[in-house]
Write a protein that holds these residues in place. Structure first.
Motif, PDB file in Angstrom:
ATOM      1  N   VAL A 103       0.829  -1.200   0.000  1.00 37.13           N
ATOM      2  CA  VAL A 103       0.000   0.000   0.000  1.00 37.13           C
ATOM      3  C   VAL A 103       0.865   1.253   0.000  1.00 37.13           C
ATOM      4  O   VAL A 103       0.632   2.199  -0.764  1.00 37.13           O
ATOM      5  CB  VAL A 103      -0.969  -0.003   1.199  1.00 37.13           C
ATOM      6  N   CYS A 107       1.019   4.063  -2.906  1.00 37.83           N
ATOM      7  CA  CYS A 107       0.681   5.445  -2.558  1.00 37.83           C
ATOM      8  C   CYS A 107       1.858   6.370  -2.861  1.00 37.83           C
ATOM      9  O   CYS A 107       1.678   7.496  -3.333  1.00 37.83           O
ATOM     10  CB  CYS A 107       0.290   5.550  -1.081  1.00 37.83           C
ATOM     11  N   ARG A 170      -6.278  -7.720   1.173  1.00 37.98           N
ATOM     12  CA  ARG A 170      -7.442  -8.607   1.142  1.00 37.98           C
ATOM     13  C   ARG A 170      -7.193  -9.732   0.143  1.00 37.98           C
ATOM     14  O   ARG A 170      -6.731  -9.500  -0.974  1.00 37.98           O
ATOM     15  CB  ARG A 170      -8.699  -7.834   0.750  1.00 37.98           C
ATOM     16  N   ARG A 211      -6.606   7.459  -0.884  1.00 38.72           N
ATOM     17  CA  ARG A 211      -7.795   6.862  -0.250  1.00 38.72           C
ATOM     18  C   ARG A 211      -8.336   5.718  -1.097  1.00 38.72           C
ATOM     19  O   ARG A 211      -8.687   4.653  -0.590  1.00 38.72           O
ATOM     20  CB  ARG A 211      -8.875   7.937  -0.064  1.00 38.72           C
ATOM     21  N   TRP A 212      -8.373   5.914  -2.423  1.00 39.24           N
ATOM     22  CA  TRP A 212      -8.857   4.860  -3.322  1.00 39.24           C
ATOM     23  C   TRP A 212      -7.965   3.629  -3.242  1.00 39.24           C
ATOM     24  O   TRP A 212      -8.457   2.499  -3.210  1.00 39.24           O
ATOM     25  CB  TRP A 212      -8.903   5.395  -4.748  1.00 39.24           C
ATOM     26  N   ARG A 214      -6.088   2.575  -0.780  1.00 38.40           N
ATOM     27  CA  ARG A 214      -6.307   1.865   0.492  1.00 38.40           C
ATOM     28  C   ARG A 214      -7.645   1.134   0.511  1.00 38.40           C
ATOM     29  O   ARG A 214      -7.735  -0.013   0.963  1.00 38.40           O
ATOM     30  CB  ARG A 214      -6.208   2.838   1.649  1.00 38.40           C
ATOM     31  N   LEU A 215      -8.680   1.790   0.002  1.00 37.62           N
ATOM     32  CA  LEU A 215     -10.003   1.143  -0.048  1.00 37.62           C
ATOM     33  C   LEU A 215      -9.975  -0.095  -0.936  1.00 37.62           C
ATOM     34  O   LEU A 215     -10.566  -1.123  -0.608  1.00 37.62           O
ATOM     35  CB  LEU A 215     -11.052   2.123  -0.569  1.00 37.62           C
ATOM     36  N   VAL A 218      -7.195  -2.802   1.076  1.00 33.03           N
ATOM     37  CA  VAL A 218      -7.231  -3.262   2.468  1.00 33.03           C
ATOM     38  C   VAL A 218      -8.548  -3.076   3.179  1.00 33.03           C
ATOM     39  O   VAL A 218      -8.801  -3.708   4.214  1.00 33.03           O
ATOM     40  CB  VAL A 218      -6.126  -2.579   3.313  1.00 33.03           C
ATOM     41  N   ALA A 219      -9.432  -2.227   2.666  1.00 36.37           N
ATOM     42  CA  ALA A 219     -10.701  -1.986   3.377  1.00 36.37           C
ATOM     43  C   ALA A 219     -11.655  -3.156   3.164  1.00 36.37           C
ATOM     44  O   ALA A 219     -11.658  -3.797   2.110  1.00 36.37           O
ATOM     45  CB  ALA A 219     -11.333  -0.684   2.901  1.00 36.37           C
ATOM     46  N   ASP A 220     -12.489  -3.406   4.160  1.00 40.11           N
ATOM     47  CA  ASP A 220     -13.505  -4.445   4.034  1.00 40.11           C
ATOM     48  C   ASP A 220     -14.672  -3.969   3.195  1.00 40.11           C
ATOM     49  O   ASP A 220     -14.951  -2.773   3.148  1.00 40.11           O
ATOM     50  CB  ASP A 220     -14.007  -4.866   5.413  1.00 40.11           C
TER      51      ASP A 220
END
Length: 220
Positions: A103, A107, A170, A211-212, A214-215, A218-220
């Motif tokens: 990540v 980034c 993920r 932000r995109w 990371r989403l 790694v974001a659920d």
């Protein structure tokens, strides 16, 4: 008048000393660098259509035929310019696999690309112009642009693949699909910045790109 290879002497220079002359390889590297820099300036200001090898030679301060001698054709010069611009972008944004994690590496690459639109070099500006011309079908470099995009996607997919193997991301993330979206996001932002620099907010665009990323990873 001194030539490019001559070095001025001073009163402190012993008369018997002869200034070192460049090797043929050094002279060629110097000339190629000057020609590429001249081509970047011209393309950044005027686009590639009206740029000729003769004009590049003159802009660089050499003979009209030197660019043809070194590069052979305008297409070859532009392809080399693309290579140099990509190397500059990669060096600024992601010089090495840092080990900071997938990540953070992605980034960092995004930050480097978007920071480049704040104070772009001639080479960076030329790269954007050539890319836009290729997208519009107005450039003979469309295959070269596609190849360079493929290399960047390959780099991004490798970073994501390693992140998946190390359990950082993920499990359902598709490295190849992410790489396509990642390159598309950055190219779209850079083109917008080039088209309307006064309206482009680098800070906001960078924050949203991160932000995109990371989403997506790694974001659920």
């Amino acid at each position: 008048m001194p030539t490019h290879d001559e070095t001025a002497t001073t009163p402190d220079t012993p008369a018997q000393e002869t200034p070192a002359r460049r090797t043929q390889a050094e002279r060629r590297a110097h000339a190629e660098g000057a020609l590429l820099a001249a081509a970047a300036r011209l393309i950044a200001e005027h686009g590639s259509t009206g740029v000729t090898l003769a004009r590049v030679g003159e802009e660089a301060g050499f003979s009209r035929g030197l660019a043809t001698h070194y590069f052979g054709s305008k297409a070859a010069l532009l392809a080399r310019l693309q290579e140099e611009a990509l190397a500059e972008a990669m060096a600024a944004a992601a010089p090495e696999r840092s080990g900071a994690g997938a990540v953070e590496e992605l980034c960092g690459f995004a930050r480097g690309c978007l920071e480049g639109v704040r104070n772009p070099t001639d080479l960076g500006r030329a790269f954007v112009v050539l890319g836009a011309e290729a997208l519009a079908g107005a450039s003979e470099l469309s295959p070269a642009v596609a190849e360079l995009d493929g290399r960047t996607r390959g780099w991004a997919a490798e970073v994501v693949g390693q992140g998946l193997a190390e359990g950082q991301l993920r499990a359902e993330v598709d490295a190849r699909a992410f790489a396509f979206a990642f390159v598309g996001l950055l190219k779209g932002l850079v083109v917008q910045a080039a088209a309307a620099p006064e309206a482009f907010d680098v800070v906001s665009a960078t924050a949203e790109a991160e932000r995109w990323i990371r989403l997506a990873l790694v974001a659920d």
